[in-house]
Design an enzyme around this catalytic site. Structure first.
Site, PDB file in Angstrom:
ATOM      1  N   GLU A 129       6.112  -2.906   8.669  1.00  0.00           N
ATOM      2  CA  GLU A 129       5.433  -1.649   8.978  1.00  0.00           C
ATOM      3  C   GLU A 129       4.332  -1.346   7.961  1.00  0.00           C
ATOM      4  O   GLU A 129       3.289  -0.794   8.310  1.00  0.00           O
ATOM      5  CB  GLU A 129       6.446  -0.508   9.013  1.00  0.00           C
ATOM      6  CG  GLU A 129       7.460  -0.596  10.139  1.00  0.00           C
ATOM      7  CD  GLU A 129       6.845  -0.315  11.499  1.00  0.00           C
ATOM      8  OE1 GLU A 129       6.077  -1.160  11.986  1.00  0.00           O
ATOM      9  OE2 GLU A 129       7.132   0.755  12.066  1.00  0.00           O
ATOM     10  N   THR A 182      -1.906   3.109  14.367  1.00  0.00           N
ATOM     11  CA  THR A 182      -1.138   4.023  13.527  1.00  0.00           C
ATOM     12  C   THR A 182      -1.938   4.431  12.293  1.00  0.00           C
ATOM     13  O   THR A 182      -1.930   5.596  11.884  1.00  0.00           O
ATOM     14  CB  THR A 182       0.188   3.370  13.093  1.00  0.00           C
ATOM     15  OG1 THR A 182       0.911   2.975  14.267  1.00  0.00           O
ATOM     16  CG2 THR A 182       1.030   4.336  12.281  1.00  0.00           C
TER      17      THR A 182
END
Length: 308
Positions: A129, A182
């Site tokens: 991530e 993101t």
């Protein structure tokens, strides 16, 4: 075992009020991965099907996550080859990078004889991530690995707990076929929050957790309110406010932006209601000229699972 095939579920992060701390796992969609032992030390991405993603391990979230695991393992001879079948579109807001990261570390851990617990695997998956978004957040990888609803109580130290999942709770997700990165979605967020908004958000988070344990669907519905992130990020999603309003009129408990978007999720009590919400999503989006996919799913309480 010399090889293993796993299913890694998509996820809904934030769950309205729980920015960066609450997430849930879906039954569909999800990635599939074949992980094989290799005589060559380290990790190699042999192929990625369904998306144009790097094969270089240090630039691929699955590779980075496994590298973090192997570094902790301290076994210089351990080697693995990963083949990825991407069924979750990158930039969809339903945990594409998390699924790859989670599936890779769970699969490798199983081939190694499970030296790490599932909770320990979350930290390794978070490194994937970090590569994808610049932030090592856990609200997608935790439910992908553990299943169900999860809560990140703390990042320093990392402290994750599983939450109760009401058996009649269903999720409907619409994924407009546009990409919202993101990292870009994080850049537009305000760095300061009004105390009044913070208090309202905290109340919703606490009430949502209570509603899940009590299986109090009315309380869950009242708690699905985000007064901090959604007002800003919703401008990136076509017809967001109409979609949310129409879905609640159709019987949804409530919902919001899935992760950083552009996907939008709605929770419902029961499959029948969830499918009515899907029909409403279709009615709202069909005239817009934007390609989209709709998923109706139960909450996946298992997380990453072996399928071969």
């Amino acid at each position: 075992m010399d090889s293993i095939k796993v299913f890694a579920p998509g996820t809904v992060a934030n769950v309205a009020c729980g920015f960066d701390v609450i997430g849930l796992a879906l039954d569909a969609p999800g990635d599939e991965m074949i992980i094989r032992r290799s005589e060559v030390p380290g990790v190699r991405i042999s192929a990625v099907h369904g998306a144009d993603l790097p094969l270089e391990a240090s630039r691929n979230v699955a590779g980075v996550a496994v590298q973090a695991l192997l570094q902790k393992l301290e076994d210089p001879k351990a080697g693995f080859e990963i083949e990825i079948f991407k069924n979750i579109h990158p930039g969809s807001g339903i945990g594409s990078s998390a699924a790859s990261s989670a599936g890779a570390v769970v699969g490798v851990n199983l081939l190694l004889g499970e030296p790490f617990s599932r909770k320990q695997l979350v930290r390794f998956a978070m490194e994937g991530e970090r590569l994808a978004s610049g932030a090592a957040h856990a609200d997608n990888v935790a439910p992908a690995i553990l299943g169900g609803f999860t809560l990140v109580r703390s990042y320093r130290p990392l402290d994750i707990t599983a939450l109760h999942t009401p058996k009649d709770l269903w999720v409907t997700v619409i994924h407009p076929q546009i990409e919202v990165k993101t990292s870009d979605a994080r850049e537009i967020l305000k760095q300061k929050v009004l105390m009044t908004d913070a208090i309202r958000q905290w109340g919703n988070v606490g009430a949502l957790v209570a509603g899940l344990y009590q299986e109090n669907y009315d309380l869950i519905s009242r708690s699905l309110e985000d007064v901090i992130v959604e007002p800003i990020r919703s401008i990136l999603i076509p017809a967001f406010h109409e979609l949310k309003l129409r879905c609640k009129e159709a019987g949804a408990l409530g919902g919001g932006i899935s992760g950083s978007g552009p996907s939008v999720f709605m929770l419902s009590k029961g499959e029948e209601s969830a499918r009515k919400v899907a029909d409403t999503m279709n009615q709202v989006y069909a005239p817009l000229g934007v390609d989209y996919k709709i998923y109706v799913s139960q909450i996946n309480t298992e997380g990453v699972k072996v399928i071969g």
